[in-house]
Design a protein around this motif. Structure first.
Motif, PDB file in Angstrom:
ATOM      1  N   ALA A 491       0.829  -1.217   0.000  1.00  8.13           N
ATOM      2  CA  ALA A 491       0.000   0.000   0.000  1.00  8.13           C
ATOM      3  C   ALA A 491       0.857   1.258   0.000  1.00  8.13           C
ATOM      4  CB  ALA A 491      -0.913  -0.007   1.217  1.00  8.13           C
ATOM      5  N   LYS A 492       2.128   1.134   0.391  1.00  7.80           N
ATOM      6  CA  LYS A 492       2.998   2.310   0.477  1.00  7.80           C
ATOM      7  C   LYS A 492       3.819   2.524  -0.791  1.00  7.80           C
ATOM      8  CE  LYS A 492       3.608   1.457   5.440  1.00  7.80           C
ATOM      9  NZ  LYS A 492       4.599   1.163   6.509  1.00  7.80           N
ATOM     10  N   LEU A 493       3.756   1.587  -1.743  1.00 10.69           N
ATOM     11  CA  LEU A 493       4.598   1.649  -2.931  1.00 10.69           C
ATOM     12  C   LEU A 493       3.873   2.243  -4.120  1.00 10.69           C
ATOM     13  CD1 LEU A 493       6.333  -1.847  -2.794  1.00 10.69           C
ATOM     14  CD2 LEU A 493       7.127   0.301  -1.822  1.00 10.69           C
ATOM     15  N   THR A 494       4.618   2.840  -4.997  1.00 16.57           N
ATOM     16  CA  THR A 494       4.053   3.303  -6.262  1.00 16.57           C
ATOM     17  C   THR A 494       3.911   2.101  -7.198  1.00 16.57           C
ATOM     18  OG1 THR A 494       6.198   3.710  -7.278  1.00 16.57           O
ATOM     19  CG2 THR A 494       5.245   5.507  -5.955  1.00 16.57           C
ATOM     20  N   ASP A 495       3.178   2.298  -8.281  1.00 14.45           N
ATOM     21  CA  ASP A 495       3.027   1.221  -9.261  1.00 14.45           C
ATOM     22  C   ASP A 495       4.383   0.818  -9.826  1.00 14.45           C
ATOM     23  OD1 ASP A 495       0.317   1.221  -8.895  1.00 14.45           O
ATOM     24  OD2 ASP A 495      -0.138   2.427 -10.671  1.00 14.45           O
ATOM     25  N   ASP A 496       5.239   1.792 -10.114  1.00 15.75           N
ATOM     26  CA  ASP A 496       6.568   1.478 -10.654  1.00 15.75           C
ATOM     27  C   ASP A 496       7.391   0.666  -9.656  1.00 15.75           C
ATOM     28  OD1 ASP A 496       6.030   2.772 -13.003  1.00 15.75           O
ATOM     29  OD2 ASP A 496       7.060   4.640 -12.467  1.00 15.75           O
ATOM     30  N   GLN A 497       7.318   1.005  -8.381  1.00  9.62           N
ATOM     31  CA  GLN A 497       8.059   0.254  -7.357  1.00  9.62           C
ATOM     32  C   GLN A 497       7.566  -1.178  -7.242  1.00  9.62           C
ATOM     33  OE1 GLN A 497       7.382   3.083  -4.135  1.00  9.62           O
ATOM     34  NE2 GLN A 497       9.612   3.471  -4.006  1.00  9.62           N
ATOM     35  N   ARG A 498       6.232  -1.343  -7.324  1.00 12.79           N
ATOM     36  CA  ARG A 498       5.686  -2.701  -7.238  1.00 12.79           C
ATOM     37  C   ARG A 498       6.128  -3.535  -8.437  1.00 12.79           C
ATOM     38  NH1 ARG A 498       1.241  -0.099  -4.654  1.00 12.79           N
ATOM     39  NH2 ARG A 498       0.286   0.414  -6.668  1.00 12.79           N
ATOM     40  N   ARG A 499       6.126  -2.900  -9.646  1.00 10.25           N
ATOM     41  CA  ARG A 499       6.549  -3.621 -10.841  1.00 10.25           C
ATOM     42  C   ARG A 499       8.034  -4.005 -10.744  1.00 10.25           C
ATOM     43  NH1 ARG A 499       2.801  -0.218 -13.576  1.00 10.25           N
ATOM     44  NH2 ARG A 499       4.378   1.425 -13.813  1.00 10.25           N
ATOM     45  N   GLU A 500       8.852  -3.076 -10.256  1.00 13.10           N
ATOM     46  CA  GLU A 500      10.278  -3.356 -10.114  1.00 13.10           C
ATOM     47  C   GLU A 500      10.505  -4.496  -9.120  1.00 13.10           C
ATOM     48  OE1 GLU A 500      14.430  -3.292 -10.263  1.00 13.10           O
ATOM     49  OE2 GLU A 500      12.888  -2.541 -11.653  1.00 13.10           O
ATOM     50  N   ALA A 501       9.787  -4.469  -7.998  1.00  6.84           N
ATOM     51  CA  ALA A 501       9.926  -5.526  -7.001  1.00  6.84           C
ATOM     52  C   ALA A 501       9.514  -6.874  -7.579  1.00  6.84           C
ATOM     53  CB  ALA A 501       9.100  -5.193  -5.771  1.00  6.84           C
ATOM     54  N   SER A 502       8.410  -6.872  -8.343  1.00 10.89           N
ATOM     55  CA  SER A 502       7.936  -8.119  -8.954  1.00 10.89           C
ATOM     56  C   SER A 502       8.941  -8.653  -9.969  1.00 10.89           C
ATOM     57  CB  SER A 502       6.580  -7.897  -9.630  1.00 10.89           C
ATOM     58  OG  SER A 502       5.597  -7.570  -8.681  1.00 10.89           O
ATOM     59  N   GLN A 503       9.558  -7.728 -10.721  1.00 13.49           N
ATOM     60  CA  GLN A 503      10.547  -8.155 -11.696  1.00 13.49           C
ATOM     61  C   GLN A 503      11.760  -8.787 -10.995  1.00 13.49           C
ATOM     62  OE1 GLN A 503      10.219  -8.051 -15.174  1.00 13.49           O
ATOM     63  NE2 GLN A 503      11.973  -9.428 -14.927  1.00 13.49           N
ATOM     64  N   ARG A 504      12.191  -8.159  -9.900  1.00 19.18           N
ATOM     65  CA  ARG A 504      13.320  -8.713  -9.148  1.00 19.18           C
ATOM     66  C   ARG A 504      12.976 -10.090  -8.578  1.00 19.18           C
ATOM     67  NH1 ARG A 504      15.754  -3.715  -5.442  1.00 19.18           N
ATOM     68  NH2 ARG A 504      15.943  -2.181  -7.127  1.00 19.18           N
ATOM     69  N   ALA A 505      11.755 -10.235  -8.103  1.00 16.14           N
ATOM     70  CA  ALA A 505      11.329 -11.528  -7.556  1.00 16.14           C
ATOM     71  C   ALA A 505      11.299 -12.592  -8.645  1.00 16.14           C
ATOM     72  CB  ALA A 505       9.968 -11.402  -6.891  1.00 16.14           C
ATOM     73  N   ASN A 506      10.812 -12.203  -9.833  1.00 13.53           N
ATOM     74  CA  ASN A 506      10.750 -13.163 -10.949  1.00 13.53           C
ATOM     75  C   ASN A 506      12.151 -13.566 -11.407  1.00 13.53           C
ATOM     76  OD1 ASN A 506       7.935 -13.215 -11.038  1.00 13.53           O
ATOM     77  ND2 ASN A 506       7.808 -11.502 -12.484  1.00 13.53           N
ATOM     78  N   ASP A 507      13.102 -12.639 -11.306  1.00 14.65           N
ATOM     79  CA  ASP A 507      14.468 -12.922 -11.759  1.00 14.65           C
ATOM     80  C   ASP A 507      15.292 -13.688 -10.719  1.00 14.65           C
ATOM     81  OD1 ASP A 507      13.901 -11.566 -14.080  1.00 14.65           O
ATOM     82  OD2 ASP A 507      14.837  -9.676 -13.439  1.00 14.65           O
ATOM     83  N   PHE A 508      14.745 -13.817  -9.533  1.00 15.37           N
ATOM     84  CA  PHE A 508      15.516 -14.424  -8.449  1.00 15.37           C
ATOM     85  C   PHE A 508      15.824 -15.890  -8.736  1.00 15.37           C
ATOM     86  CE2 PHE A 508      15.455 -16.940  -4.471  1.00 15.37           C
ATOM     87  CZ  PHE A 508      16.579 -16.415  -3.860  1.00 15.37           C
TER      88      PHE A 508
END
Length: 536
Positions: A491-508
């Motif tokens: 809830a505290k993140l912007t859409d761009d931050q959430r997308r970046e976090a998801s991308q990092r998780a997918n690349d893990f």
């Protein structure tokens, strides 16, 4: 060097060179007609007596008559013929054809060695290496081997070479080991020396194209029937070491080694039949090979037999049998078996409940460096589980050891203690280090804890995107706390931050865990076995 002492107990008795004279002019040899040998022996010729005595003791060319053969050897030795002395010493040392008698063996071997008999010098080296009739003394053993080797005794050359490989009684020196092993292999046709040169080659110590040279030495050793040579040749074919991979040849040579009692080969044949890897799955044959390996003291075989019986969960007799094999594996220093047997004693699972046995086996596994046992022992001390007394210092010691050996639970608990300063000085940097190590290897609890620390700043910095990545990974793995923490953070993140976090998780991609062998070896199951000098 990645070498460990062999489990092969077969000894080949070096044959004294009694078929040629060393102090008496004679034309007698091993091909002399028996009638001529008898006639000369009747006249007290020591060389003829030694040769005929050698034949009689063994039943070579004449009916076996050990008593008469010993009398002839004794007469020859009493006349100062060193080969007869060496022969008598060898017979009494190895106890073949005569009762073993170290006192008599040492007497005659020393008499012959005083006359520079190389076979006697060789066997005195064996005595001092094995502590047979004397105190074990590897320095003295090496000295006797050297004396014999300098007289071109190929057995002694091989034995001295192995001592230099081990650094036993002499400084470790691979060049010197090669110096002595090479003539033993090339000129002496000693199959075990060929095998030992193969070991050096596998460890890159034979110069250019070491793996190919190792394969060639193993091939020669195997062709002469050495069981360890057969096994290493099989391993070369299996992994493509110095030769293209060939699983057909692997199973052929593994079978040759297993048939000759190499426990490691027997175990891996059992594995092949159990898993169907290269063989049709056949649990009966798997069990047969496991039993043979277990009979030869291979700890993994005991443990796998235990697992096989444990799989029959509806059969109480099978469960009891499983614990019998588990105990044997534990007694042979299989660390996971020690831990499992400790748990069985704690719970009373197919064995009588016995907290003292639980403590004993848990401590043995922990002291052997098994992480699960170290962690449980830490909790026993920190929690004061009976019969352990509460001991924060001892508990912290074992917790740190378990963490250092890669136990995720220990790492997370240690990280929390470090973060909160419980039992240890507060150290957020070290706490984050332990969480990160476990998180990067895919442990959900550590991923949640690291994510939360990055979110709150407990990690020393705030990184909401990285925190979100770790929380996503933990939540996806089913960590309930991570799901709650992720909902609050998202809830505290912007859409761009959430997308970046998801991308990092997918690349893990989880980093690989270090492989811990439940049996302590100098390397993994594919590590060459170094024989001991008296093996051949």
């Amino acid at each position: 060097m990645g070498c460990r002492t062999t489990v092969n107990k077969t000894s080949v008795v070096p044959k004294p060179n009694v078929l040629a004279a060393n102090t008496v002019e004679t034309n007698f040899n091993g091909n002399t007609p028996i009638s001529d040998l008898r006639a000369a022996s009747d006249h007290g010729n020591p060389v003829a007596e030694a040769i005929l005595g050698h034949f009689m003791v063994r039943g070579i060319r004449v009916p076996q008559d050990v008593e008469q053969g010993l009398r002839l050897l004794q007469s020859s030795a009493d006349q100062g013929f060193s080969h007869a002395m060496a022969e008598l010493g060898s017979l009494y040392l190895y106890g073949k054809w005569v009762p073993q008698d170290y006192s008599k063996a040492l007497y005659w071997l020393n008499q012959a060695a005083d006359k520079n008999d190389s076979d006697a010098e060789l066997n005195l080296g064996v005595c001092y290496q094995n502590g047979q009739g004397v105190e074990t003394n590897f320095v003295t053993a090496a000295g006797w081997y050297r004396r014999a080797a300098e007289q071109t005794n190929y057995f002694a050359m091989k034995n001295l070479g192995v001592l230099y490989m081990h650094g036993t009684g002499v400084p470790t020196n691979f060049e010197t080991a090669i110096f002595w092993l090479t003539p033993a292999a090339e000129k002496g046709k000693n199959a075990r020396a060929m095998y030992d040169l193969g070991i050096l080659g596998e460890n890159g110590l034979l110069g250019t194209n070491s793996p190919v040279k190792a394969f060639n030495w193993y091939q020669q050793s195997a062709d002469l029937g050495d069981p360890l040579g057969c096994w290493r040749l099989a391993v070369c074919y299996h992994y493509g070491k110095g030769v293209p991979q060939d699983q057909t040849r692997y199973f052929f040579w593994a079978g040759e080694a297993a048939a000759q009692g190499v426990a490691e080969a027997q175990f891996f044949l059992g594995e092949a039949y159990r898993t169907g890897n290269g063989m049709p799955t056949n649990m009966d044959l798997a069990t047969t090979w496991y039993r043979r390996a277990a009979t030869n003291g291979y700890p993994d075989a005991y443990y796998n037999l235990a697992l096989g019986y444990l799989a029959d969960k509806t059969n109480q007799e099978a469960q009891v049998e499983a614990m019998r094999w588990m105990l044997q594996a534990a007694q042979h220093d299989h660390r996971e078996a020690q831990f499992q047997y400790a748990l069985a004693c704690l719970r009373g699972t197919s064995v009588p409940k016995d907290v003292e046995q639980w403590r004993e086996w848990l401590r043995r596994a922990a002291e052997a460096g098994w992480p699960k046992a170290e962690f449980m022992l830490s909790q026993a001390y920190l929690g004061g589980w009976a019969p352990f007394m509460k001991d924060e210092i001892e508990g912290e010691k074992w917790l740190e050891r378990a963490a250092e050996h890669g136990n995720f639970e220990a790492q997370c608990k240690l990280a929390i203690r470090l973060m909160q300063g419980v039992g240890v000085p507060r150290d957020a940097t070290q706490a984050v280090k332990w969480w990160r190590w476990a998180a990067e290897r895919g442990y959900p609890q550590a991923q949640n804890d690291l994510g939360y620390a990055l979110q709150t700043g407990d990690a020393g910095t705030v990184d909401l995107v990285e925190a979100c990545k770790w929380l996503q990974l933990a939540a996806k793995a089913g960590e309930e706390k991570a799901k709650i923490n992720l909902a609050g953070l998202s809830a505290k993140l912007t859409d761009d931050q959430r997308r970046e976090a998801s991308q990092r998780a997918n690349d893990f991609q989880p980093q690989p865990m270090p492989q811990l062998n439940p049996v302590q070896r100098n390397g993994d199951a594919g590590t060459p076995i170094v024989d001991t000098p008296s093996d051949q």
